[in-house]
Design an enzyme around this catalytic site. Structure first.
Site, mmCIF file in Angstrom:
data_model
loop_
_atom_site.group_PDB
_atom_site.id
_atom_site.type_symbol
_atom_site.label_atom_id
_atom_site.label_comp_id
_atom_site.label_asym_id
_atom_site.label_seq_id
_atom_site.Cartn_x
_atom_site.Cartn_y
_atom_site.Cartn_z
ATOM 1 N N SER A 1 0.834 -1.210 0.000
ATOM 2 C CA SER A 1 0.000 0.000 0.000
ATOM 3 C C SER A 1 0.867 1.258 0.000
ATOM 4 O O SER A 1 1.953 1.271 0.583
ATOM 5 C CB SER A 1 -0.886 -0.011 1.249
ATOM 6 O OG SER A 1 -1.508 1.246 1.427
ATOM 7 N N LYS B 1 1.962 -3.622 6.657
ATOM 8 C CA LYS B 1 2.315 -3.587 5.222
ATOM 9 C C LYS B 1 3.816 -3.380 5.082
ATOM 10 O O LYS B 1 4.505 -4.019 4.299
ATOM 11 C CB LYS B 1 1.556 -2.449 4.514
ATOM 12 C CG LYS B 1 0.073 -2.700 4.345
ATOM 13 C CD LYS B 1 -0.199 -3.880 3.416
ATOM 14 C CE LYS B 1 -1.668 -4.124 3.223
ATOM 15 N NZ LYS B 1 -1.941 -5.342 2.441
ATOM 16 N N TYR C 1 -2.093 -1.055 10.914
ATOM 17 C CA TYR C 1 -2.392 -1.610 9.573
ATOM 18 C C TYR C 1 -1.239 -1.269 8.618
ATOM 19 O O TYR C 1 -0.654 -2.148 7.998
ATOM 20 C CB TYR C 1 -3.715 -1.041 9.041
ATOM 21 C CG TYR C 1 -3.807 -1.148 7.532
ATOM 22 C CD1 TYR C 1 -3.601 -0.032 6.729
ATOM 23 C CD2 TYR C 1 -4.030 -2.372 6.925
ATOM 24 C CE1 TYR C 1 -3.633 -0.144 5.346
ATOM 25 C CE2 TYR C 1 -4.062 -2.491 5.542
ATOM 26 C CZ TYR C 1 -3.858 -1.368 4.756
ATOM 27 O OH TYR C 1 -3.871 -1.484 3.396
HETATM 28 C C1 WQD Z 1 -9.990 9.036 1.133
HETATM 29 C C2 WQD Z 1 -10.291 10.516 1.392
HETATM 30 C C3 WQD Z 1 -10.748 11.025 3.691
HETATM 31 C C4 WQD Z 1 -14.519 8.893 4.057
HETATM 32 C C5 WQD Z 1 -7.166 4.093 3.196
HETATM 33 C C6 WQD Z 1 -5.954 3.291 3.604
HETATM 34 C C7 WQD Z 1 -5.331 2.676 2.382
HETATM 35 C C8 WQD Z 1 -6.364 1.837 1.709
HETATM 36 C C9 WQD Z 1 -7.507 2.753 1.255
HETATM 37 C C10 WQD Z 1 -6.679 -0.440 2.450
HETATM 38 C C11 WQD Z 1 -9.625 11.013 2.671
HETATM 39 C C12 WQD Z 1 -11.960 11.302 2.812
HETATM 40 C C13 WQD Z 1 -13.328 9.397 3.544
HETATM 41 C C14 WQD Z 1 -15.578 9.778 4.404
HETATM 42 C C15 WQD Z 1 -14.225 11.627 3.714
HETATM 43 N N1 WQD Z 1 -6.867 0.864 2.596
HETATM 44 N N2 WQD Z 1 -13.201 10.740 3.374
HETATM 45 N N3 WQD Z 1 -15.387 11.122 4.217
HETATM 46 O O1 WQD Z 1 -7.672 6.973 3.954
HETATM 47 O O2 WQD Z 1 -6.842 7.522 1.597
HETATM 48 O O3 WQD Z 1 -6.752 5.170 2.403
HETATM 49 O O4 WQD Z 1 -8.068 3.318 2.452
HETATM 50 O O5 WQD Z 1 -5.983 -1.009 1.672
HETATM 51 O O6 WQD Z 1 -4.238 1.898 2.758
HETATM 52 O O7 WQD Z 1 -5.014 4.173 4.189
HETATM 53 O O8 WQD Z 1 -8.949 6.208 1.897
HETATM 54 O O9 WQD Z 1 -11.316 6.316 1.229
HETATM 55 O O10 WQD Z 1 -10.732 6.311 3.712
HETATM 56 O O11 WQD Z 1 -10.277 8.335 2.353
HETATM 57 O O12 WQD Z 1 -14.069 12.871 3.557
HETATM 58 O O13 WQD Z 1 -16.672 9.384 4.878
HETATM 59 O O14 WQD Z 1 -11.694 10.666 1.592
HETATM 60 O O15 WQD Z 1 -10.599 12.068 4.651
HETATM 61 O O16 WQD Z 1 -9.227 12.350 2.440
HETATM 62 P P1 WQD Z 1 -7.515 6.587 2.532
HETATM 63 P P2 WQD Z 1 -10.390 6.732 2.325
#
Ligand code: WQD
Length: 335
Positions: A125, A154, A150
């Site tokens: 990741s 990785k 997590y």
């Molecule tokens: C993306 C953006 C949130 C939800 C994580 C892990 C990564 C992989 C993917 C597993 C951010 C914003 C999110 C919401 C929001 N996981 N958001 N409201 O955090 O980039 O990555 O998930 O393999 O390893 O780190 O993904 O989709 O959670 O967030 O505003 O209800 O969307 O703040 O900026 P992230 P995400």
């Protein structure tokens, strides 16, 4: 060639099984069904016309892991997706995350050594990069101290692979994913989060479907053009295809090092507001959302330099953002 897909009834694993079968590989899926269901096997068969073998197994249990390889004795390579993967949950249950994610990996390596299985593709990741100092981020960019158990698992698996490939016949490729979203065009497989989604896209599609009342956008005061976080979103089918290229590279002995790393992203960064805009445009559905405070642990922005994967793997993401958001919506409407 027979490939073992661990976690193969999950979001990325199921899409990778489809692409492997399309490419002529035989697949066996091992999954403990803790975060997916066995019906995914039927749906993969519906998509490709070939039913992958399936065995329910907790691979963090050495006996159950051994049984997989005693049952399927013709495994040539492994693509390892099986892991717990919720950043927030890992902060509450660090020991479970280390035991599960590292236990699975170490059991698989034990069995590979015993049975002379040489080819291993690891689901890694971009989280290993933490908050990048410069963008776009390259495979040679510094790997940072993990910000969650997590992400730490990785990174640890990557570091263990370094020693394992240097001291055995195992050759490995770690694919560092950015943000996988979207679903197969058939809408038969897709992302199926347990409970309240942590990730942006499933929360958007569940809000659009009326399952969630409103999307909260976590933070609008980041140092980015529109104040919201930027990520490199990649269509899950593009990501799945990268795994086929990676395992074939190992089998064909085209790898240039015992352990190789590749960034698997599109090279484009999009903000949360741009994702919402793409969703509304590609689906015609107006989304109910509002700004909320920043989410702890979020990095400001990250997107991939994909030139190494393009040059060495001959792989490049093809799907655009609207195809990602519209396919996610088509999938949600089947649930
Ligand atoms: C993306 C953006 C949130 C939800 C994580 C892990 C990564 C992989 C993917 C597993 C951010 C914003 C999110 C919401 C929001 N996981 N958001 N409201 O955090 O980039 O990555 O998930 O393999 O390893 O780190 O993904 O989709 O959670 O967030 O505003 O209800 O969307 O703040 O900026 P992230 P995400």
């Amino acid at each position: 060639m027979r490939i073992l897909i661990t976690g193969g009834t999950g979001f990325i694993g199921s899409h990778t099984t489809v692409e492997l079968q399309n490419a002529g590989f035989d697949v066996v899926i091992a999954d403990n069904l803790s975060n997916s269901n066995a019906e995914v096997v039927d749906r993969i068969e519906k998509i490709t016309g070939k039913r992958p073998d399936f065995i329910k197994a907790d691979l963090s249990n050495a006996r159950e892991c051994r049984l997989v390889f005693d049952t399927f004795t013709d495994i040539d390579g492994i693509i390892n997706f099986a892991a717990s993967k919720a950043v927030g949950e890992s902060m509450e249950k660090p020991v479970m995350y280390y035991k599960n994610n590292l236990g699975i990996f170490l059991n698989l390596v034990e069995e590979m050594k015993k049975r002379n299985i040489k080819y291993f593709v690891q689901s890694s990741s971009c989280t290993v990069y933490g908050e990048p100092d410069t963008l776009p981020i390259k495979e040679t960019s510094p790997v940072k101290t993990a910000t969650s158990p997590y992400g730490h698992t990785k990174r640890i698996v990557e570091e263990m692979l370094d020693f394992i490939t240097a001291t055995s016949d195992i050759k490995a490729i770690a694919l560092r994913y950015f943000n996988p979203i979207g679903a197969h065009a058939s809408a038969l497989i897709g992302e199926l989060p347990n409970g309240v989604p942590n990730n942006l896209l499933p929360f958007i599609t569940q809000t659009a479907a009326g399952i969630r009342k409103e999307l909260k956008v976590f933070g609008n005061d980041y140092p980015t053009p529109d104040g919201t976080c930027i990520r490199d979103y990649i269509h899950v089918v593009d990501l799945a295809k990268a795994h086929v290229v990676a395992i074939r590279r190992l089998i064909d002995k085209k790898n240039k090092k015992d352990l190789e790393f590749f960034n698997i992203g599109t090279g484009n960064g999009f903000s949360v507001l741009e994702i919402i805009k793409s969703f509304e445009k590609s689906t015609g559905v107006k989304l109910n959302w509002s700004f909320a405070p920043r989410r702890a642990g979020d990095i400001i922005q990250i997107w991939a330099d994909t030139s190494f994967a393009e040059k060495e793997l001959g792989w490049k993401a093809k799907e655009d953002l609207d195809s990602m958001t519209s396919s996610a919506w088509r999938w949600q409407q089947t649930l």
